[in-house]
Design an enzyme around this catalytic site. Structure first.
Site, PDB file in Angstrom:
ATOM      1  N   LYS A 141      31.937 -23.624 -27.308  1.00 46.74           N
ATOM      2  CA  LYS A 141      32.892 -22.631 -26.799  1.00 46.74           C
ATOM      3  C   LYS A 141      32.201 -21.278 -26.639  1.00 46.74           C
ATOM      4  O   LYS A 141      31.866 -20.622 -27.624  1.00 46.74           O
ATOM      5  CB  LYS A 141      34.102 -22.462 -27.722  1.00 46.74           C
ATOM      6  CG  LYS A 141      35.229 -21.768 -26.971  1.00 46.74           C
ATOM      7  CD  LYS A 141      36.185 -20.977 -27.812  1.00 46.74           C
ATOM      8  CE  LYS A 141      35.761 -19.587 -28.137  1.00 46.74           C
ATOM      9  NZ  LYS A 141      35.689 -18.656 -27.003  1.00 46.74           N
ATOM     10  N   GLU A 217      26.441 -17.238 -38.606  1.00 49.26           N
ATOM     11  CA  GLU A 217      25.520 -16.121 -38.368  1.00 49.26           C
ATOM     12  C   GLU A 217      26.383 -14.924 -38.006  1.00 49.26           C
ATOM     13  O   GLU A 217      26.968 -14.886 -36.924  1.00 49.26           O
ATOM     14  CB  GLU A 217      24.562 -16.453 -37.213  1.00 49.26           C
ATOM     15  CG  GLU A 217      23.621 -17.590 -37.490  1.00 49.26           C
ATOM     16  CD  GLU A 217      22.759 -17.346 -38.697  1.00 49.26           C
ATOM     17  OE1 GLU A 217      22.460 -16.171 -39.007  1.00 49.26           O
ATOM     18  OE2 GLU A 217      22.403 -18.324 -39.361  1.00 49.26           O
ATOM     19  N   CYS A 252      22.795  -8.231 -33.019  1.00 41.50           N
ATOM     20  CA  CYS A 252      23.161  -8.438 -34.427  1.00 41.50           C
ATOM     21  C   CYS A 252      22.162  -7.779 -35.371  1.00 41.50           C
ATOM     22  O   CYS A 252      22.543  -7.251 -36.403  1.00 41.50           O
ATOM     23  CB  CYS A 252      23.302  -9.914 -34.731  1.00 41.50           C
ATOM     24  SG  CYS A 252      21.842 -10.867 -34.334  1.00 41.50           S
ATOM     25  N   GLU A 351      29.880  -2.257 -39.429  1.00 38.57           N
ATOM     26  CA  GLU A 351      29.128  -2.511 -38.202  1.00 38.57           C
ATOM     27  C   GLU A 351      29.898  -1.961 -37.002  1.00 38.57           C
ATOM     28  O   GLU A 351      31.092  -2.209 -36.863  1.00 38.57           O
ATOM     29  CB  GLU A 351      28.942  -4.022 -38.035  1.00 38.57           C
ATOM     30  CG  GLU A 351      28.132  -4.379 -36.814  1.00 38.57           C
ATOM     31  CD  GLU A 351      28.007  -5.883 -36.621  1.00 38.57           C
ATOM     32  OE1 GLU A 351      29.005  -6.586 -36.796  1.00 38.57           O
ATOM     33  OE2 GLU A 351      26.896  -6.339 -36.288  1.00 38.57           O
TER      34      GLU A 351
HETATM   35  P1  NAD Z   1      33.913 -12.635 -32.516  1.00 37.24           P
HETATM   36  O1  NAD Z   1      33.825 -13.240 -33.868  1.00 37.24           O
HETATM   37  O2  NAD Z   1      35.143 -11.931 -32.145  1.00 37.24           O
HETATM   38  O3  NAD Z   1      33.714 -13.744 -31.384  1.00 37.24           O
HETATM   39  C1  NAD Z   1      32.663 -14.673 -31.429  1.00 37.24           C
HETATM   40  C2  NAD Z   1      33.169 -15.991 -30.901  1.00 37.24           C
HETATM   41  O4  NAD Z   1      34.177 -16.459 -31.773  1.00 37.24           O
HETATM   42  C3  NAD Z   1      33.789 -15.921 -29.509  1.00 37.24           C
HETATM   43  O5  NAD Z   1      33.472 -17.084 -28.783  1.00 37.24           O
HETATM   44  C4  NAD Z   1      35.270 -15.888 -29.810  1.00 37.24           C
HETATM   45  O6  NAD Z   1      36.062 -16.368 -28.767  1.00 37.24           O
HETATM   46  C5  NAD Z   1      35.339 -16.782 -31.016  1.00 37.24           C
HETATM   47  N1  NAD Z   1      36.533 -16.577 -31.849  1.00 37.24           N
HETATM   48  C6  NAD Z   1      37.214 -15.416 -32.035  1.00 37.24           C
HETATM   49  N2  NAD Z   1      38.278 -15.642 -32.856  1.00 37.24           N
HETATM   50  C7  NAD Z   1      38.263 -16.953 -33.178  1.00 37.24           C
HETATM   51  C8  NAD Z   1      39.081 -17.782 -34.001  1.00 37.24           C
HETATM   52  N3  NAD Z   1      40.178 -17.314 -34.617  1.00 37.24           N
HETATM   53  N4  NAD Z   1      38.750 -19.093 -34.120  1.00 37.24           N
HETATM   54  C9  NAD Z   1      37.669 -19.585 -33.505  1.00 37.24           C
HETATM   55  N5  NAD Z   1      36.875 -18.856 -32.696  1.00 37.24           N
HETATM   56  C10 NAD Z   1      37.154 -17.546 -32.545  1.00 37.24           C
HETATM   57  O7  NAD Z   1      32.643 -11.734 -32.381  1.00 37.24           O
HETATM   58  P2  NAD Z   1      32.184 -10.893 -31.131  1.00 37.24           P
HETATM   59  O8  NAD Z   1      32.868  -9.589 -31.183  1.00 37.24           O
HETATM   60  O9  NAD Z   1      32.336 -11.697 -29.893  1.00 37.24           O
HETATM   61  O10 NAD Z   1      30.625 -10.790 -31.417  1.00 37.24           O
HETATM   62  C11 NAD Z   1      30.109  -9.717 -32.063  1.00 37.24           C
HETATM   63  C12 NAD Z   1      29.780 -10.067 -33.480  1.00 37.24           C
HETATM   64  O11 NAD Z   1      28.818 -11.119 -33.534  1.00 37.24           O
HETATM   65  C13 NAD Z   1      29.144  -8.916 -34.201  1.00 37.24           C
HETATM   66  O12 NAD Z   1      29.724  -8.772 -35.478  1.00 37.24           O
HETATM   67  C14 NAD Z   1      27.687  -9.301 -34.323  1.00 37.24           C
HETATM   68  O13 NAD Z   1      26.975  -8.727 -35.323  1.00 37.24           O
HETATM   69  C15 NAD Z   1      27.765 -10.763 -34.431  1.00 37.24           C
HETATM   70  N6  NAD Z   1      26.514 -11.383 -34.010  1.00 37.24           N
HETATM   71  C16 NAD Z   1      25.728 -11.958 -34.964  1.00 37.24           C
HETATM   72  C17 NAD Z   1      24.518 -12.546 -34.617  1.00 37.24           C
HETATM   73  C18 NAD Z   1      23.655 -13.225 -35.656  1.00 37.24           C
HETATM   74  O14 NAD Z   1      22.752 -13.962 -35.306  1.00 37.24           O
HETATM   75  N7  NAD Z   1      23.874 -13.032 -36.928  1.00 37.24           N
HETATM   76  C19 NAD Z   1      24.117 -12.547 -33.284  1.00 37.24           C
HETATM   77  C20 NAD Z   1      24.934 -11.927 -32.330  1.00 37.24           C
HETATM   78  C21 NAD Z   1      26.148 -11.361 -32.711  1.00 37.24           C
END
Ligand code: NAD
Length: 447
Positions: A141, A217, A252, A351
């Site tokens: 997804k 992650e 990230c 963050e």
């Molecule tokens: P997010 O958690 O909102 O979304 C990430 C994914 O999760 C998306 O595909 C989203 O649709 C899905 N999602 C959201 N709510 C969900 C739920 N209730 N159930 C299942 N799936 C759900 O995060 P974001 O805002 O899209 O991404 C930014 C975040 O990701 C930041 O906190 C960043 O630090 C982190 N990030 C971490 C890494 C790493 O390797 N550690 C890499 C990139 C980004």
């Protein structure tokens, strides 16, 4: 973007399960799987520009960076795991002589993968390539604001010989499509990159449903420590600026907390501000842009709210702090440096995931380490010093998945990426990532 409902997710998981059980991929000879993954890598390379443009139109990353970070990295990842997959072997256990104990390494089954928007192709490949290499089926997804390049990647996989049903992509909002995948009773492993809040939901969903393994992650608030004895302070300032501002801070491992020795604080901040102000922010598709757009209006509004909160808590905005180029209709934010941020301030603790650098002075190595570790996160860090012993002490003393010394942000497929604490568990990349996609099965044979 089409929204996959729970029923659609169910069909995707069923297709993945069927493909896994009938062995059309899971029981192929490793050499045959290797060929397909190499072909996928070749095609990503051949279509690198088109794939990258698709992604940039979705997420706004500057194309100068995305070319390497997205298609370039994804091709390298498929190639790395293509080469790795036939080096994974089982074991003969050192049992008593009348017993043969074999430890088989088997594919897990159906992998659910949920990825964010900041580097969809790169992070998608970090999950897909090792999962497929080990013979699993996948339901992926993408993020709702960045699905296109991963949908094209799925077509490429099919065109390169990945059998139908082995890779399934479901698009849609996290709360609906993502939640249906997380709750599914027939997903064996969930791999995720995204926010801590969603990571928590995935753990809850696992506990509620079938206890699927979850590898998370998550985010970071990574410290970048500059000691007065760093060799080239101007170079350190330039790398510090790029370490937080590239991809508008939506990285990230971004070095979002600058900790700087008090004796050089003002001079160093001035250099960072000069580099920040010189960065060319603009059209993500222009090669001349060093920084592209913030992903969405909502993300930009969150970034600006963080700046307002930092000001209210006594932080001083040295540059940026505002939306720019609004007349273009784009979501651009000026690189922002905020000094006077205390360890209690929300900008120090939370963050932003935007182009905002917080600055805090320190007086001693002990204080620098204490400040570095004073958040719940532990993803990345940087240390700038000429003192070799101090560099090693800092590597040992900082709680993080990676500590960069005299640089910030280098990476490679050969080393794992992942964090500790609330930055998550489990790592992407390197041979270690394969363990997430493997089960151990023992054959205990009485001779
Ligand atoms: P997010 O958690 O909102 O979304 C990430 C994914 O999760 C998306 O595909 C989203 O649709 C899905 N999602 C959201 N709510 C969900 C739920 N209730 N159930 C299942 N799936 C759900 O995060 P974001 O805002 O899209 O991404 C930014 C975040 O990701 C930041 O906190 C960043 O630090 C982190 N990030 C971490 C890494 C790493 O390797 N550690 C890499 C990139 C980004």
């Amino acid at each position: 973007m089409a929204t996959a409902t729970a029923a659609d997710v169910d069909r995707a998981v069923a297709a993945a399960r069927r493909a896994f059980e009938d062995g059309r991929w899971s029981r192929l000879a490793p050499a045959a799987r290797k060929k397909v993954l190499h072909r996928i890598a070749d095609r990503i390379e051949a279509e690198a520009l088109a794939l990258t443009v698709l992604g940039v139109r979705d997420n706004g990353t500057e194309i100068s960076m995305a070319l390497k970070a997205e298609a370039g990295s994804a091709a390298g990842t498929f190639r790395y795991y293509a080469e790795a997959l036939d080096k994974v072997a089982g074991e003969v256990a050192p049992t008593a002589p009348d017993v043969l104990g074999l430890v088989h390494r088997t594919a897990v089954g159906v992998v659910g993968a949920i990825v964010p928007w900041n580097f969809p192709l790169m992070i998608g490949a970090w999950k897909l390539a090792p999962a497929l290499a080990m013979g699993n089926s996948v339901v992926l997804k993408p993020a709702e604001t960045a699905s296109l390049s991963l949908l094209r990647l799925a077509e490429i996989c099919s065109e390169c010989g990945l059998p139908d049903g082995v890779l399934n992509v479901v698009t849609g909002p996290g709360a609906e499509t993502g939640a249906a995948l997380a709750d599914h009773m027939d997903v064996d492993v969930m791999v995720f990159t995204g926010s801590g809040a969603t990571g928590r939901r995935l753990l809850e969903a696992s506990a509620r449903s079938n206890l699927k393994r979850c590898y998370l992650e998550l985010g970071g608030k990574s410290p970048n420590i500059v000691f007065a004895d760093a060799r080239d302070l101007d170079h350190a300032a330039k790398v510090t600026a790029m370490g937080i501002f590239r991809n508008s801070g939506q990285v990230c491992v971004a070095g979002s907390r600058l900790l700087v020795e008090a004796s050089i604080h003002d001079a160093f901040v001035a250099r960072v501000v000069a580099h920040a102000e010189a960065l060319v922010v603009g059209d993500p598709l222009a090669l001349s842009s060093q920084i592209g757009a913030v992903n969405s209006e909502a993300q930009l509004a969150r970034n600006l709210a963080h700046v307002a909160q930092a000001r209210a808590e006594g932080g001083e905005v040295q540059c940026g702090g505002l939306r720019i180029l609004a007349e273009t209709g784009g979501t651009y934010m000026a690189p922002t440096v905020i000094t006077g941020v205390t360890a209690q301030a929300s900008l120090f603790q939370r963050e932003v995931f935007g182009p905002v650098l917080s600055v805090t002075p320190f007086d001693s190595e002990a204080e620098a380490l204490q400040l570095a570790n004073a958040t719940d996160f532990g993803l990345a860090a940087g240390v700038w010093t000429q003192d070799l012993s101090r560099a090693h002490r800092c590597v040992a003393g900082i709680r993080a998945g990676v500590v960069h010394v005299n640089t910030y942000g280098g990476a490679d497929n050969t080393v794992p990426l992942g964090g500790v604490g609330q930055s998550g568990n489990g790592h992407d990349k390197s041979l270690h990532a394969l363990e997430k996609y493997i089960d151990q099965k023992v054959a205990w044979i009485q001779l």
